[in-house]
Scaffold this motif. Sequence first.
Motif, mmCIF file in Angstrom:
data_model
loop_
_atom_site.group_PDB
_atom_site.id
_atom_site.type_symbol
_atom_site.label_atom_id
_atom_site.label_comp_id
_atom_site.label_asym_id
_atom_site.label_seq_id
_atom_site.Cartn_x
_atom_site.Cartn_y
_atom_site.Cartn_z
ATOM 1 N N TYR A 61 -32.684 32.700 28.227
ATOM 2 C CA TYR A 61 -33.774 31.821 28.633
ATOM 3 C C TYR A 61 -33.843 30.655 27.656
ATOM 4 C CZ TYR A 61 -35.317 35.404 31.855
ATOM 5 O OH TYR A 61 -35.377 36.298 32.875
ATOM 6 N N LYS A 62 -33.582 29.452 28.143
ATOM 7 C CA LYS A 62 -33.450 28.282 27.273
ATOM 8 C C LYS A 62 -34.744 27.945 26.547
ATOM 9 C CE LYS A 62 -29.443 26.106 29.189
ATOM 10 N NZ LYS A 62 -28.763 27.386 29.016
ATOM 11 N N LYS A 63 -35.876 28.210 27.190
ATOM 12 C CA LYS A 63 -37.155 27.786 26.614
ATOM 13 C C LYS A 63 -37.790 28.861 25.740
ATOM 14 C CE LYS A 63 -37.518 24.027 29.374
ATOM 15 N NZ LYS A 63 -37.335 22.721 28.753
ATOM 16 N N GLU A 76 -32.488 26.477 23.546
ATOM 17 C CA GLU A 76 -31.929 25.155 23.869
ATOM 18 C C GLU A 76 -31.750 24.277 22.634
ATOM 19 O OE1 GLU A 76 -34.575 23.368 26.643
ATOM 20 O OE2 GLU A 76 -36.298 23.436 25.299
ATOM 21 N N LYS A 114 -38.444 28.362 41.389
ATOM 22 C CA LYS A 114 -37.801 27.697 40.249
ATOM 23 C C LYS A 114 -37.372 28.711 39.192
ATOM 24 C CE LYS A 114 -39.717 23.052 40.302
ATOM 25 N NZ LYS A 114 -40.652 22.140 39.651
ATOM 26 N N GLU A 121 -33.702 29.225 37.890
ATOM 27 C CA GLU A 121 -33.389 29.096 36.461
ATOM 28 C C GLU A 121 -32.553 30.278 35.992
ATOM 29 O OE1 GLU A 121 -36.518 29.888 33.791
ATOM 30 O OE2 GLU A 121 -35.387 29.240 32.044
ATOM 31 N N GLU A 122 -32.992 31.484 36.363
ATOM 32 C CA GLU A 122 -32.261 32.670 35.930
ATOM 33 C C GLU A 122 -30.859 32.694 36.521
ATOM 34 O OE1 GLU A 122 -34.853 35.814 36.999
ATOM 35 O OE2 GLU A 122 -35.922 35.744 35.100
ATOM 36 N N THR A 164 -29.006 29.959 37.592
ATOM 37 C CA THR A 164 -28.125 28.913 37.063
ATOM 38 C C THR A 164 -27.821 29.144 35.586
ATOM 39 O OG1 THR A 164 -30.055 27.530 36.729
ATOM 40 C CG2 THR A 164 -28.766 27.110 38.690
ATOM 41 N N ASN A 165 -28.762 29.730 34.849
ATOM 42 C CA ASN A 165 -28.476 30.038 33.445
ATOM 43 C C ASN A 165 -27.662 31.309 33.297
ATOM 44 O OD1 ASN A 165 -29.826 27.853 32.602
ATOM 45 N ND2 ASN A 165 -31.613 28.924 31.817
ATOM 46 N N SER A 194 -28.863 25.534 43.250
ATOM 47 C CA SER A 194 -29.679 24.584 42.503
ATOM 48 C C SER A 194 -30.865 24.173 43.362
ATOM 49 C CB SER A 194 -28.863 23.351 42.145
ATOM 50 O OG SER A 194 -28.622 22.604 43.316
ATOM 51 N N GLU A 195 -31.829 23.535 42.707
ATOM 52 C CA GLU A 195 -33.047 23.182 43.426
ATOM 53 C C GLU A 195 -32.798 22.232 44.587
ATOM 54 O OE1 GLU A 195 -36.788 22.039 41.434
ATOM 55 O OE2 GLU A 195 -35.959 23.277 39.828
#
Lengths: 299, 436
Positions: free
Chosen positions: A85-87, A130, B202, B206-207, B209-210, B328-329
């Motif tokens: 998790y980047k954040k 990040e 979202k 996020e999960e 794409t990351n 992606s979004e």
Amino acid sequence: MSIIQIKEVSKFYANHTALDKVSFDVPKGCIFGLLGPNGAGKTSLIRIINQITAPDEGQILFNGKPLNKEHIKRIGYLPEERGLYKKMTVYDQLIYFARLRGMDASAAKNTINEWLEKFEATTWKKKKIEELSKGMQQKIQFIVTVMHSPDFIILDEPFTGFDPKNTQLIKDEIENLRNQGASIMLSTHRMENVEAICDNVVLLNKASLVAQGTVMDVRNSLKDNTYSITYKGNVDVSSFSGITIKENVQKDGNTTLLFTYNDKPDIQLFSDPMIQISEYREVIPSMQEVFLTLTDSSQ
Amino acid sequence: MNNIGIITGREYFTRVKKKSFILMTLLTPLLITTFYGVIIWVSIGQSRTLENQNIVVVDRSGIFSENLKAPESIIFILQESYSTDQLIASDSVNAIVSVSQDYTVDQSLQLKYESMSSLSVSNSSRIEQAFRDVVRDKKLNTLGIAQEAIDSLQTNIVLSQFKVKEDGSTKSSNIGVNTGLGMALAFMIYFFIFLYGVQVMKGVIEEKTNRIVELIVSTVKPFQLMMGKVLGIALVGLTQLTIWIVLTGILMGVVGVIVGLNMGDMKELQNVSNNPGLANVDMNQLQFVSDFLALPLAKIFGVFLFFFMGGYLFYGALFAAIGSAVDSETDTQQFMLPITMPLVFSIAVSFSIVIGDPNGTLATWMSIIPLTSPVTMMVRLPFGPPDWQIYLSMAVMLLSIFGVIAIAGKIYRTGILMYGKKVSYKELARWLFYKN
């Protein structure tokens, strides 16, 4: 004794077969190389061992028992596509994954601190992912993989993104983990690393197993009676009747011959006093050559 | 189960710690209260600072001179003549209204309004009305109708509505209050579903794409991951709602105290001037408050909470499924439409047709079908729909939530590990029948 036994495992997708009756054992306490070209079925197999997907046929045993959900906590997994998790901060993230693996808070804290110290990363604790460099992120990802002291660790391309110094650090850690009793399955395309640290390997190609055994066994299995001799001196080697010369390279006054014996290996052929032998050895294919030969699609 | 708790916790705490969340949560009640306060302040300020307009009437026709009655907040000053120079020189005169010499009651009336400031809409209609009344009275007089008879035609009308229940009891029912409350609640649900549904989507993207997903689903079941996310974000929404209600309540109370004091002042003013118009407004406000309090507020709030959560869970699971199916979004568009359409439809139809006929067939069906029920039921609720319809709607919603979550879970499970593939509806349908 094996930590993992793969028995006749097959996995089919809509348009192709990812694994076709693959069987092999991963011995306990070894570094085990899972090799193969892209699309050979390595990721499918890793996902099945991680119980992300289930095999369509066959069975997997963990410590001799059919693989079940309880075993997940005994497995550590470093996916090829890294993700955190980047954040989230480094520390929160590590705690989160530790808890998901069933560690209690205080044990998780201690282990995390130990690992952060080992990787000289204690000052990153409060930083968001990040904000870290790629190499730093990789280290955190490695900690996520091993912090719950798993018995079986799957590392998919663990060296990407590391500079030579950190690559050595990770290699040492992998060997440490093995020496402490963990079994490690290493999937990588870097054959020099395989030769350096793997005890056993399997090679997958097009959903099937094409080679397995210790690194030496696999390399030996492809040797073709080729020898190499390097010497100083002037002699007409073409007059030797017992050998077939494949290559003759002159360099810095040295001659290196690659040849095969027509009959039994006989070093006596080179007993000419004009010759000063500096090296004589049987040529054993490198893992790189083994890989290229066995996965050659033209065959 | 424990894993869902851990995931829910992460989803919750990472979101409520965000600056944007704290800011939005604290600022919204402040904005609402400020908005509300400004409206009250302006309207009070206006009525307080309202100065009478002195308007010189130059009536060359002689028709209006005697009979012209000054309306509220306007004083007519009759003059034989008055020039614009005089207007410019004068401090007390605001405008000149003149009628031409050749005007008779049979013609349409041309009024000339000269002023250094522009005319407000309300004053304009008051002046017109004053002149129109004179002309009308004159015409009626020529028809032989006495002035008293004409005056007695003026009637004030108050429509009081009562809702009759099956047990024979009646209760006053205020369309304005019902409509306002219904629309406010419906809009909150609509807003919440969109805002937080998109957050779910979202989060999933996020999960994906990351590539965190691969790591997490090696530890927890995809279903647990999805539910943890949906529930965590639901808690974020509940937190926000609770803070909004509490803070707005407190702030409104503070504003109420300040405004209440001012209202006391106003009443004194009214007693002095004995202005019946303003007193009327006050009566209406009291009626408004008592009609609001007469509604079954506890029941409405309970049903609201149910549909607030229910609507979110129903749509949130669908948003999670969409997030899992795309890379992606920007790819979400094609799948968003079938979700946003019923929502937008429900708010559009509820705010027009359902409001007009809150117990009609369309309203009834829309408040039972789970795609539209969260919004439509809120609009109907203050109008008191039959209890059995509320219970039926809630039961249908509950069952649908389980159904949708099961379907979304299946799409999610396959979708989150599928990369680099444009997914079609056909493909999605196939995922429903995949085994692991």
